[in-house]
Design a protein around this motif. Structure first.
Motif, PDB file in Angstrom:
ATOM      1  N   ARG A  96      12.481   0.402   6.991  1.00  0.00           N
ATOM      2  CA  ARG A  96      11.519   1.462   6.748  1.00  0.00           C
ATOM      3  C   ARG A  96      10.761   1.747   8.043  1.00  0.00           C
ATOM      4  N   PRO A  97      10.021   2.862   8.137  1.00  0.00           N
ATOM      5  CA  PRO A  97       9.196   3.108   9.325  1.00  0.00           C
ATOM      6  C   PRO A  97       8.155   2.007   9.503  1.00  0.00           C
ATOM      7  N   SER A  98       7.957   1.588  10.722  1.00  0.00           N
ATOM      8  CA  SER A  98       7.014   0.506  11.011  1.00  0.00           C
ATOM      9  C   SER A  98       5.646   1.057  11.415  1.00  0.00           C
ATOM     10  N   HIS A  99       4.688   0.144  11.569  1.00  0.00           N
ATOM     11  CA  HIS A  99       3.352   0.462  12.069  1.00  0.00           C
ATOM     12  C   HIS A  99       2.666   1.569  11.268  1.00  0.00           C
ATOM     13  N   PRO A 107       1.571  -2.223  -8.562  1.00  0.00           N
ATOM     14  CA  PRO A 107       1.804  -1.106  -7.630  1.00  0.00           C
ATOM     15  C   PRO A 107       0.493  -0.629  -7.014  1.00  0.00           C
ATOM     16  N   SER A 108       0.570  -0.099  -5.821  1.00  0.00           N
ATOM     17  CA  SER A 108      -0.638   0.266  -5.090  1.00  0.00           C
ATOM     18  C   SER A 108      -1.256   1.564  -5.581  1.00  0.00           C
ATOM     19  N   LEU A 130       0.815  -1.204   0.000  1.00  0.00           N
ATOM     20  CA  LEU A 130       0.000   0.000   0.000  1.00  0.00           C
ATOM     21  C   LEU A 130       0.853   1.260   0.000  1.00  0.00           C
ATOM     22  N   ASP A 131       2.012   1.189   0.636  1.00  0.00           N
ATOM     23  CA  ASP A 131       3.001   2.261   0.509  1.00  0.00           C
ATOM     24  C   ASP A 131       4.365   1.590   0.357  1.00  0.00           C
ATOM     25  N   VAL A 132       5.009   1.822  -0.762  1.00  0.00           N
ATOM     26  CA  VAL A 132       6.265   1.148  -1.071  1.00  0.00           C
ATOM     27  C   VAL A 132       7.422   2.091  -0.796  1.00  0.00           C
ATOM     28  N   ALA A 174      -0.429   7.210   4.429  1.00  0.00           N
ATOM     29  CA  ALA A 174      -1.156   7.186   3.161  1.00  0.00           C
ATOM     30  C   ALA A 174      -1.936   5.883   2.995  1.00  0.00           C
ATOM     31  N   VAL A 175      -1.475   4.806   3.647  1.00  0.00           N
ATOM     32  CA  VAL A 175      -2.154   3.513   3.487  1.00  0.00           C
ATOM     33  C   VAL A 175      -3.589   3.576   4.014  1.00  0.00           C
TER      34      VAL A 175
END
Length: 529
Positions: A64-67, A265-266, A56-58, A247-248
């Protein structure tokens, strides 16, 4: 009631501890993700993740940032468990969830007593909470079921009831606490925002006799309590993601199928694409979700036999403020997971969201039983004491059997010596061992169905298999420089790489291990094992 509460707590603690002996790992993706977050916090790596479990966000790179999809409270609690014990490990995280869940019957009994005023019936409500059917297997792992149940019950208890309590003064600390709990609910799950709505509506009702200016102060206090919890998380998101909400959150609104959670891609998940599916399809999707959620409500929340008693109890106590607030939240959760997030709701979202309302449902069921027995006494000539004893014992025995069935079905899967719960642990650990024996370096990534699960059992970077054909899969393999594909079923449309292992132009079959098929990715057909 203190002795009753103490007895309920230790009975609950005993049952949960016995269940935990059969659970040596988180058991499924949600719990594995929260546990992974706790592992990385304990290692000093902060709120980051070295996996990609949806698209949903690549991100441009890993870690990468979690949660960004799931909220962090469960990981924070699991991390605290590790800190207190002083070492990393599932058992180090698990024990604190057992202690939290053990309080659920106590809170249920207290909530029931506050609404019914009958000590025996309140005790009976607590006993029902000891046997929560399908929820039971999930209370002892690193997931938010126990957290939601406990916070949901405490949230309702924090409200004074103007019908019975008749408070003579404004309880500023209580209003602040209500906002604080609402914040914790949202820090636990995204739909927790409905608890802030319930906080405002409930406080407005409690303070209805005050002037408008005086009503604003309790609302501001509740809002302040909420922000004490949520503002640091909003600030973190703003700093690392560029907005308070990821953004997800928006892209998840446009799913037409659960598998599209893994679509790549999302960017193709848009409002226009969703509307192009047609109003008939969208309405059918919500009808199907509503039917599935209704089954969850009747069978799992109502535990089959309690549904009519819960309905009777609610109807006869519907003037109680706590019950009205809780019932309103229950309706909101059902609507949210049916109309707004129908795909996620029917695939476990409502099951998760509704857990917070279980203490309320258990607390009114005993009163429903009393109403039913009173009807039997008047219409059928039942002897009240005998009827109460018979139906109470029958209900407890039924709930016990249903809960035992849930444990056998979900944890053991019919095999005591080889629990279904441990399947991911067993399969991924064996695959990882073979990869290491073949000389695969620990820094080489894999593509797998359950990326968080593979990571926690191997510490290896993992990426989920995207939703799409071979072209999409190989595109993601290439973009993230992943060399190994692990299949646990025929997951790539139009191909039988699992049921009939074979080579393709860019995928070379290597070996099978405990039901998993492992392939080597060969860009442009050039393999280099």
């Amino acid at each position: 009631m203190k002795r009753t509460y103490l007895l309920l707590y230790f009975c609950s603690l005993t049952f949960l501890f016995l269940l935990s002996l059969a659970q040596k790992s988180p058991g499924y993706m949600d719990a594995e993700y929260y546990y992974m977050g706790a592992m990385r916090l304990f290692r000093g790596e902060g709120f980051t993740e070295d996996i990609l479990w949806n698209f949903l966000d690549v991100p441009n790179s890993l870690p990468r940032p979690s949660h960004t999809y799931w909220m962090p409270l469960t990981s924070i609690i699991a991390y605290l468990g590790m800190v207190i014990v002083g070492r990393e490990g599932f058992e180090s995280a698990q024990w604190i969830f057992i202690l939290i869940a053990a309080w659920v019957p106590v809170v249920t009994a207290k909530l029931s007593y506050s609404m019914i005023g009958d000590k025996r019936m309140a005790c009976f409500a607590g006993v029902m909470a000891l046997f929560p059917f399908m929820y039971f297997p999930y209370l002892t792992t690193t997931d938010n079921f126990g957290i939601s149940m406990l916070l949901g019950g405490i949230f309702l208890l924090a409200f004074p009831d103007p019908i019975h309590d008749k408070p003579e003064r404004r309880d500023d600390i209580g209003f602040f606490a209500i906002g604080l709990i609402a914040g914790l609910m949202q820090l636990s799950r995204n739909e927790g925002i409905i608890w802030l709505v319930l906080a405002f509506v409930g406080i407005w009702s409690v303070c209805r006799r005050m002037s408008l200016a005086h009503r604003l102060i309790p609302l501001l206090l509740a809002g302040s309590g909420y922000l004490v919890v949520m503002f640091p998380w909003f600030l973190r998101n703003l700093y690392v993601l560029g907005s308070p909400l990821p953004a997800v959150t928006m892209r998840a609104l446009w799913l037409l199928d659960y598998n599209e959670l893994f679509i790549y891609p999302s960017e193709q998940l848009t409002f226009q694409r969703t509307m192009s599916a047609g109003l008939g399809y969208l309405a059918g999707l919500r009808l199907a979700s509503g039917w599935q959620n209704l089954q969850t409500l009747l069978v799992i929340q109502g535990q089959i036999v309690l549904t009519p008693l819960m309905a009777l109890g609610w109807w006869h106590k519907r003037q109680n403020l706590r019950l009205r607030i809780g019932f309103g939240g229950w309706i909101l959760a059902f609507a949210l997971m049916t109309l707004v997030f129908p795909v996620q709701g029917s695939r476990g979202g409502y099951f998760h969201a509704s857990a917070a309302f279980q203490p309320l449902l258990w607390s009114v069921a005993p009163y429903g039983l009393l109403v039913f027995i009173q009807w039997g006494v008047k219409q059928r000539g039942w002897e009240q004491r005998q009827a109460k004893m018979f139906f109470s014992l029958a209900l407890v025995l039924t709930l016990l059997l249903l809960t035992a069935f849930a444990v056998v079905h979900r944890v053991f899967g019919g095999q005591i010596s080889d629990p279904l719960w441990e399947r991911n642990h067993r399969v991924y650990s064996q695959v990882e061992q073979i990869l290491l024996e073949r000389g695969v370096q620990p820094n080489e990534a894999v593509m797998v169905n359950d990326a968080p699960g593979y990571y926690i059992f191997s510490n290896r970077r993992a990426i989920s298999i995207p939703y799409g054909d071979e072209h999409i899969v190989t595109e993601v393999l290439k973009r993230w420089q992943v060399k190994f594909l692990i299949l646990e079923f025929d997951q790539i449309p139009g191909m039988s790489l699992y049921s009939a292992p074979s080579d393709t132009h860019e995928l070379h079959y290597l070996f099978s291990s405990d039901g998993a098929r492992i392939y080597l990715f060969c860009p442009e057909g050039n393999c280099d094992e």
